[in-house]
Design a protein around this motif. Sequence first.
Motif, mmCIF file in Angstrom:
data_model
loop_
_atom_site.group_PDB
_atom_site.id
_atom_site.type_symbol
_atom_site.label_atom_id
_atom_site.label_comp_id
_atom_site.label_asym_id
_atom_site.label_seq_id
_atom_site.Cartn_x
_atom_site.Cartn_y
_atom_site.Cartn_z
ATOM 1 N N LEU A 20 38.944 -60.380 89.990
ATOM 2 C CA LEU A 20 39.820 -59.406 89.339
ATOM 3 C C LEU A 20 40.216 -59.860 87.941
ATOM 4 N N GLU A 21 40.433 -61.184 87.814
ATOM 5 C CA GLU A 21 40.767 -61.720 86.490
ATOM 6 C C GLU A 21 39.604 -61.522 85.530
ATOM 7 N N GLN A 22 38.379 -61.763 86.032
ATOM 8 C CA GLN A 22 37.201 -61.546 85.198
ATOM 9 C C GLN A 22 37.064 -60.079 84.822
ATOM 10 N N MET A 23 37.313 -59.199 85.805
ATOM 11 C CA MET A 23 37.225 -57.763 85.527
ATOM 12 C C MET A 23 38.278 -57.331 84.509
ATOM 13 N N GLU A 24 39.469 -57.924 84.621
ATOM 14 C CA GLU A 24 40.526 -57.596 83.663
ATOM 15 C C GLU A 24 40.149 -58.072 82.263
ATOM 16 N N ASP A 25 39.564 -59.283 82.205
ATOM 17 C CA ASP A 25 39.101 -59.785 80.907
ATOM 18 C C ASP A 25 37.995 -58.891 80.349
ATOM 19 N N MET A 26 37.097 -58.460 81.253
ATOM 20 C CA MET A 26 36.023 -57.570 80.819
ATOM 21 C C MET A 26 36.570 -56.224 80.344
ATOM 22 N N ARG A 27 37.611 -55.759 81.045
ATOM 23 C CA ARG A 27 38.214 -54.475 80.653
ATOM 24 C C ARG A 27 38.819 -54.576 79.252
ATOM 25 N N LYS A 28 39.544 -55.685 79.020
ATOM 26 C CA LYS A 28 40.145 -55.868 77.702
ATOM 27 C C LYS A 28 39.059 -56.015 76.628
ATOM 28 N N ASP A 57 8.999 -60.692 76.929
ATOM 29 C CA ASP A 57 8.919 -60.764 75.469
ATOM 30 C C ASP A 57 8.993 -62.209 75.010
ATOM 31 N N THR A 58 8.729 -62.427 73.733
ATOM 32 C CA THR A 58 8.780 -63.779 73.153
ATOM 33 C C THR A 58 9.921 -63.856 72.145
ATOM 34 N N GLY A 59 11.048 -63.216 72.501
ATOM 35 C CA GLY A 59 12.169 -63.121 71.570
ATOM 36 C C GLY A 59 13.073 -64.327 71.580
ATOM 37 N N MET A 60 14.332 -64.089 71.171
ATOM 38 C CA MET A 60 15.298 -65.171 70.998
ATOM 39 C C MET A 60 15.795 -65.739 72.319
ATOM 40 N N GLY A 61 15.625 -65.016 73.413
ATOM 41 C CA GLY A 61 16.024 -65.524 74.717
ATOM 42 C C GLY A 61 17.526 -65.487 74.948
ATOM 43 N N LEU A 62 17.905 -65.894 76.140
ATOM 44 C CA LEU A 62 19.310 -65.869 76.552
ATOM 45 C C LEU A 62 19.752 -67.267 76.970
ATOM 46 N N SER A 63 20.985 -67.599 76.664
ATOM 47 C CA SER A 63 21.548 -68.881 77.097
ATOM 48 C C SER A 63 21.927 -68.791 78.577
ATOM 49 N N PRO A 64 22.093 -69.928 79.261
ATOM 50 C CA PRO A 64 22.511 -69.901 80.669
ATOM 51 C C PRO A 64 23.809 -69.121 80.884
ATOM 52 N N THR A 65 24.734 -69.210 79.942
ATOM 53 C CA THR A 65 25.988 -68.460 80.048
ATOM 54 C C THR A 65 25.738 -66.964 79.997
ATOM 55 N N ASP A 66 24.865 -66.553 79.081
ATOM 56 C CA ASP A 66 24.543 -65.126 78.976
ATOM 57 C C ASP A 66 23.802 -64.626 80.208
ATOM 58 N N LEU A 67 22.947 -65.481 80.783
ATOM 59 C CA LEU A 67 22.184 -65.082 81.972
ATOM 60 C C LEU A 67 23.107 -64.741 83.140
ATOM 61 N N GLU A 68 24.221 -65.471 83.254
ATOM 62 C CA GLU A 68 25.145 -65.236 84.355
ATOM 63 C C GLU A 68 25.824 -63.875 84.259
ATOM 64 N N ARG A 69 25.967 -63.368 83.038
ATOM 65 C CA ARG A 69 26.734 -62.130 82.854
ATOM 66 C C ARG A 69 25.926 -61.002 82.218
ATOM 67 N N VAL A 70 24.613 -61.176 82.169
ATOM 68 C CA VAL A 70 23.798 -60.226 81.428
ATOM 69 C C VAL A 70 23.883 -58.815 82.003
ATOM 70 N N PHE A 71 24.165 -58.690 83.322
ATOM 71 C CA PHE A 71 24.269 -57.366 83.931
ATOM 72 C C PHE A 71 25.719 -56.891 84.057
ATOM 73 N N ASP A 72 26.671 -57.686 83.565
ATOM 74 C CA ASP A 72 28.071 -57.263 83.606
ATOM 75 C C ASP A 72 28.298 -56.113 82.639
ATOM 76 N N ARG A 73 29.128 -55.212 83.054
ATOM 77 C CA ARG A 73 29.418 -54.066 82.197
ATOM 78 C C ARG A 73 30.218 -54.489 80.968
ATOM 79 N N PHE A 74 29.849 -53.889 79.871
ATOM 80 C CA PHE A 74 30.538 -54.087 78.596
ATOM 81 C C PHE A 74 30.317 -55.469 78.003
ATOM 82 N N TYR A 75 29.474 -56.269 78.678
ATOM 83 C CA TYR A 75 29.239 -57.618 78.161
ATOM 84 C C TYR A 75 28.117 -57.604 77.140
ATOM 85 N N ARG A 76 28.387 -58.262 76.020
ATOM 86 C CA ARG A 76 27.359 -58.422 74.997
ATOM 87 C C ARG A 76 26.968 -59.886 74.934
ATOM 88 N N ALA A 77 25.710 -60.110 74.655
ATOM 89 C CA ALA A 77 25.232 -61.485 74.591
ATOM 90 C C ALA A 77 25.847 -62.201 73.412
#
Length: 459
Positions: free
Chosen positions: A232-240, A391-411
């Motif tokens: 819930l704390e994470q969701m609240e942070d995501m909401r903000k 793809d052969t792009g810039m890739g994602l960090s381990p932190t971004d990988l954990e939240r890549v499908f979270d709503r409203f989250y940007r890498a």
Amino acid sequence: MKSLYTKFVFTTIGIMITSSVLAFFISNAYYQQKLKPENDEKTTRFAQSIAEFADEHPGVSLNDYLENVSTIGYQLYLVDSTGEEVSFGATFKEKDLSDPTKKAVLAGNVYHGILRYPQEMFVTGFFANDLENTIGVPLTHNGENYALFLRPDIKLLFNEMHYLFAWLLLLTILLSIVMVLFSAKYLVKPISKLTKATTSLSKGDFHVKLDSNRHDELGELSRSFVRMAKQLEQMEDMRKEFISNISHDIQSPLSNIKGYTKLLEKETISPEERSQYVSIIQDETTRLSILTKQLLLLASLDRDDSIVKKGPFNVGQQLRDLVRNYQWLISDKGMMLSYSLPDIEITADSSLLHSVWDNLLSNAIKYNKPGGQIDLSMEERGDKLFTTFKDTGMGLSPTDLERVFDRFYRADSARTRTTEGTGLGLSIAAKIVQLHDGQIHVTSKVDEGTSFVVELPVR
């Protein structure tokens, strides 16, 4: 793991056994210290009164007199100076009595066998039907000396002891109540903490502390509650964060539209400038339109899964059509695209899956390096279809990988600066795949590239 039910059962049984044992020992101590001396004294007085009566009435038949005494609830044992023995009333279970004891009573001494009987459990001590557990008094009748040993029989003892048994029962009940109060406090305390934690959580305090070391249902509930609070704390942070991001995403194009609208009001601008400003306003309007459509789509997917309208279609053909639509952009960025998309028919919502493919392919283009590579492949394995966007792009960090499908989250900031985005695309894609009973997986390495695999049931 011991369940709460098991703890409750064993606690209840333990209380019953413990309270009974404690009440038993307390009653035993009361008997040894209080009742036993009183019973010895009372029985001694009664035995001495029998001896006095026999001595004062020499004409009375001693045997008949003692037989009558036995009928009122006593066991008697008479020994004369020659050692001849006779019993009256109920038979003694154990008749072992030392000769010195008999001789001492014949000599005029009183034998306090009840008081001196071994300090055993009161049931044994009080009801032991032994000759040693008697009162012995000297008795004289018609000039002949006797030793009389006497004790109440079982029936009389039960009648005298009913108050002790009543106190034993009452003491057991009281001890059980006290133990239940303490054990109930132990069992209810975690629930009270959970109630307080729920109240704190409802007020927005997500930092709750609970005893999660218990190995029962309450311990599991506490651990689940703590996990829920963190989520819930994470969701609240995501909401903000979403409010901040979405406010920026809305405010930025609105500010541009407002600014270029004012520029269009000037009469001094050239036709080329006017055309440029109109084009910018149209682009910003398109951005707002895309944003609102994504928000509406996500809300629809959350609200009702009946939005999914499944039907058979050729997913390979759909992907090839999508590739043709983006071919100009891929060529414009100098990228290489390879694909293996055979004709495979599945049962799904073609419109929603088109949104998934569009998002994954546009991301592969958007976050790729200049002159990079994009590989699309599709393979049917059993009753599952696996579609890969690599793809052969810039890739994602381990932190971004954990939240890549979270709503409203940007890498990370590097990706955010590269292009504008709402942070909703991948969360929408994941939700659509989920509604199709599928899964979406991602692997990535920074500066090496990213691979998304969509797993869907064929039927």
